[in-house]
Design a protein around this motif. Structure first.
Motif, PDB file in Angstrom:
ATOM      1  N   GLN A   1      39.867  45.463  33.986  1.00 44.70           N
ATOM      2  CA  GLN A   1      40.626  44.409  34.510  1.00 44.70           C
ATOM      3  C   GLN A   1      42.018  45.021  34.445  1.00 44.70           C
ATOM      4  O   GLN A   1      43.015  44.595  35.211  1.00 44.70           O
ATOM      5  CB  GLN A   1      40.619  43.198  33.640  1.00 44.70           C
ATOM      6  CG  GLN A   1      41.272  42.296  33.943  1.00 44.70           C
ATOM      7  CD  GLN A   1      41.093  40.644  32.895  1.00 44.70           C
ATOM      8  OE1 GLN A   1      39.949  40.876  32.411  1.00 44.70           O
ATOM      9  NE2 GLN A   1      41.834  39.729  33.003  1.00 44.70           N
TER      10      GLN A   1
ATOM     11  N   LEU B   1      41.543  36.300  38.007  1.00 45.92           N
ATOM     12  CA  LEU B   1      40.644  37.121  38.218  1.00 45.92           C
ATOM     13  C   LEU B   1      39.336  36.326  38.451  1.00 45.92           C
ATOM     14  O   LEU B   1      38.774  35.715  37.651  1.00 45.92           O
ATOM     15  CB  LEU B   1      40.507  38.217  37.137  1.00 45.92           C
ATOM     16  CG  LEU B   1      39.139  39.077  37.380  1.00 45.92           C
ATOM     17  CD1 LEU B   1      39.386  39.986  38.552  1.00 45.92           C
ATOM     18  CD2 LEU B   1      39.076  39.829  35.870  1.00 45.92           C
TER      19      LEU B   1
ATOM     20  N   LEU C   1      34.741  40.834  38.780  1.00 45.92           N
ATOM     21  CA  LEU C   1      35.232  42.271  38.615  1.00 45.92           C
ATOM     22  C   LEU C   1      33.784  43.042  38.659  1.00 45.92           C
ATOM     23  O   LEU C   1      32.847  42.799  37.683  1.00 45.92           O
ATOM     24  CB  LEU C   1      35.601  42.386  37.160  1.00 45.92           C
ATOM     25  CG  LEU C   1      36.063  43.924  36.731  1.00 45.92           C
ATOM     26  CD1 LEU C   1      37.219  44.546  37.783  1.00 45.92           C
ATOM     27  CD2 LEU C   1      36.569  44.040  35.366  1.00 45.92           C
TER      28      LEU C   1
ATOM     29  N   ALA D   1      37.577  44.190  42.231  1.00 46.66           N
ATOM     30  CA  ALA D   1      38.286  43.202  41.548  1.00 46.66           C
ATOM     31  C   ALA D   1      38.737  41.907  42.634  1.00 46.66           C
ATOM     32  O   ALA D   1      39.416  42.520  43.660  1.00 46.66           O
ATOM     33  CB  ALA D   1      39.306  43.762  40.818  1.00 46.66           C
TER      34      ALA D   1
END
Length: 301
Positions: free
Chosen positions: A12, A35, A38, A42
């Motif tokens: 991340q 986000l 992932l 990503a």
């Protein structure tokens, strides 16, 4: 490829650095980036900008080819009137940032419509009926990606990497024999319910990174495997089969294809299995693969 990016892997933190750099190039605000996923990439949403940002694992040559193909497939699908999500071609594409490749896509706001397996079956039926595009698509071959993951594995037990490497070696010849016996056609390559989005009442098929030419049975595997691995009710799978008109579990070579798909799912998870829930799930999957337990429940992450 950027050596530091290769050593660190896609985390991340490293993906966010690439996001910030690429958004600066594209003059996009990234302060509210969310986000979404992932994994192999990503995926970030920028709702205020109406953009989704995909950060690839690296900027190596084979990754660049795959990302360029994904953009080309998306544009072609839209030209065919297929319900796809397109790239934001008003923004720069294939931006190199922090040793990774970044692309920008249309943002689809959340919808009250919940795409289901019948939607997936109908989208696959329509996709499989399309002609091949006017540019070359690769033949289905999940092994180079799996070998790359194993070569770059970090933060997991060496014996697990060795087991998966041996399993891939054992399965590769059988996979190629099965593929050689099946008619080849256009396939999505990673067809599961998680790759559906709703735009109002319309359901869209997303994520074209694995689009290839191969046996169309490959696109049914995630749903079939979900019965044993993810507790999908058999009745739901039967309805999926009726919607498409085919049951992959009854086809020749299903067990060999399933083995390869499960190895792919496990090496995908391995990339982020250094700690927490992903590490626990990776250990569970490894135990079931070692014991050849085809009904052990897995958990989607």
């Amino acid at each position: 490829m950027n050596a530091a990016a290769s050593h660190q892997g896609l985390t991340q933190a490293s993906a966010t650095r690439a996001l910030l750099t690429a958004c600066s190039v594209a003059r996009l605000g990234s302060d509210q980036a969310d986000l979404l996923r992932l994994g192999e990439n990503a995926i970030y949403a920028l709702p205020r900008e109406g953009v989704v940002v995909r950060v690839a694992r690296s900027d190596a040559g084979e990754i660049e080819e795959k990302v360029a193909k994904e953009l080309a497939v998306a544009r072609w699908l839209m030209s065919q009137g297929f319900p796809a999500v397109g790239p934001r071609d008003d923004l720069p594409q294939l931006v190199r940032a922090e040793g990774r490749l970044v692309t920008f896509w249309e943002y689809i706001p959340p919808s009250q419509t919940e795409p289901g397996l019948a939607d997936l079956a109908m989208l696959l039926r329509d996709l499989h009926a399309l002609p091949e595009p006017g540019f070359a698509l690769p033949a289905l071959d999940p092994f180079p990606t799996m070998w790359r993951r194993l070569e770059q594995a970090h933060g997991v037990r060496r014996q697990d990497v060795d087991f998966l490497s041996e399993a891939c070696s054992h399965s590769e010849a059988a996979f190629r024999e099965v593929v050689g016996r099946h008619p080849a056609g256009l396939i999505h390559g990673d067809a599961h319910r998680g790759n559906l989005l709703a735009r109002g009442e319309q359901v869209l098929l997303i994520d074209y990174e694995a689009v290839a030419v191969g046996p169309q049975a490959w696109d049914f595997l995630p749903t079939a495997i979900a019965v044993d691995r993810f507790a999908l009710p058999r009745s739901d799978y039967d309805a999926f089969c009726r919607s498409y008109g085919q049951d992959v579990t009854a086809s020749e070579g299903y067990e060999e294809l399933r083995t390869v798909r499960e190895l792919g799912m496990t090496t995908w998870l391995m990339q982020n299995a250094q700690s927490g829930a992903a590490a626990q799930e990776f250990a569970l999957r490894m135990e079931s693969l070692r014991k050849d337990d085809r009904e052990r429940r897995w958990h989607a992450l």
